[in-house]
Scaffold this active site. Structure first.
Site, short mmCIF file in Angstrom:
data_model
loop_
_atom_site.label_atom_id
_atom_site.label_comp_id
_atom_site.label_asym_id
_atom_site.label_seq_id
_atom_site.Cartn_x
_atom_site.Cartn_y
_atom_site.Cartn_z
N GLU A 16 -0.07 2.84 8.82
CA GLU A 16 -1.10 3.68 8.19
C GLU A 16 -0.96 5.13 8.64
O GLU A 16 -0.28 5.44 9.61
CB GLU A 16 -2.51 3.19 8.54
N ASP A 202 -6.01 3.12 -1.71
CA ASP A 202 -5.99 3.17 -0.25
C ASP A 202 -5.86 4.64 0.17
O ASP A 202 -6.58 5.49 -0.34
CB ASP A 202 -4.84 2.30 0.27
#
Length: 294
Positions: A16, A202
């Site tokens: 991430e 996302d």
């Protein structure tokens, strides 16, 4: 678009928050479930990783050097030269039910980080701001999994996504006061997994022309949106679960993409690059990310 390449092939559990640090010509990212911050120096290929005692989720450049890391337990400062991790501010929420998730620094040097409400039984996630070492609550509720933060090139529009509701939103932003108002829906993606499901929004990044590039988790693609929500591009990826994008490289025209590798075995068999860090060259430059001013 150029060919998609793999810039880091070791599988992350939940890769991430890619972040380009121009002072080091390096890409940072986190592995949330791997409890680590990673760095890859583009010019030399050197890789470093620093363990965290709580799940890291978001990164920010620090104006004085190093990076600020948002973890479940709170904000810390990582000095990559020494590996020292110094507390900045504790998490102001119940860590048994929530953790920090996606974050971005605004034009004035504030670090905005939303939470994910892990029971997922109600939209109880929150948005926080780290400003000069102090944490304040910007808003509460209306989302379950805060994601997709970004700011327009002129700093007057803030972007935000709630992954759970498949919705991307805009807010009017005032950099001088740090206020975000007039929340409205920009795009809402289908939640129908039985009929041409394209994933859910996302992490994201805004380019120098003001367009919004968002990773579509479980959609195997990146969607590029104009400021009015018009879809401009749809880029297929060799991973099913991209998690976030970031512009980097000397000209900010390399788009880096993190992905999730903690996935069902059948998916990993079909998408063996899951959990790696990908890159492709794009025709428009991104924006240099502001540094947090502590």
């Amino acid at each position: 678009m150029s060919e998609i390449t793999v810039v880091w092939q070791d599988r992350m559990q939940v890769g991430e928050c890619p972040l380009w640090e121009p002072r080091e010509q390096a890409l940072y990212w986190v592995d949330i479930d791997g409890f680590a911050v990673h760095r890859l120096v583009a010019t030399t290929g050197r890789h470093d990783a620093w363990p965290m005692t709580a799940e890291p989720s978001a990164l920010a450049r620090h104006a004085a050097g190093g990076v600020v890391v948002a973890t479940r337990a709170g904000f810390v400062h990582l000095d990559p030269a020494t590996g020292n991790v110094t507390p900045v501010a504790p998490a102001p929420f119940d860590q048994t039910k929530a953790r920090f998730n996606d974050g971005k620094v605004d034009p004035a040097g504030r670090f905005w980080v939303g939470t994910i409400y892990e029971p997922r039984d109600q939209p109880a996630a929150e948005m926080y701001v780290l400003e000069k070492g102090q944490v304040r609550l910007a808003w509460s509720g209306g989302m379950t999994n805060s994601n997709g933060l970004g700011f327009s090139p002129d700093g007057t529009t803030m972007y935000h996504a709630d992954t759970t509701s498949h919705t991307i939103r805009q807010l009017d932003f005032d950099a001088s006061s740090g206020s975000a108002t007039n929340l409205r829906t920009l795009v809402e993606f289908s939640q129908d997994k039985a009929n041409n499901y394209g994933g859910r929004p996302d992490g994201a990044a805004v380019d120098s022309e003001g367009n919004y590039w968002v990773a579509m988790f479980e959609g195997g693609r990146i969607v590029k949106l104009a400021p009015d929500g018009t879809q401009l591009d749809d880029i297929a990826l060799p991973v099913r679960c991209p998690t976030m994008v970031a512009f980097g490289g000397p000209d900010l025209r390399t788009l880096y993409i993190t992905s999730a590798g903690k996935r069902p075995q059948a998916e990993l068999d079909q998408y063996p690059l899951s959990g790696t860090v990908l890159a492709l060259r794009v025709p428009v430059a991104g924006l240099e990310q502001p540094a947090y001013v502590g």
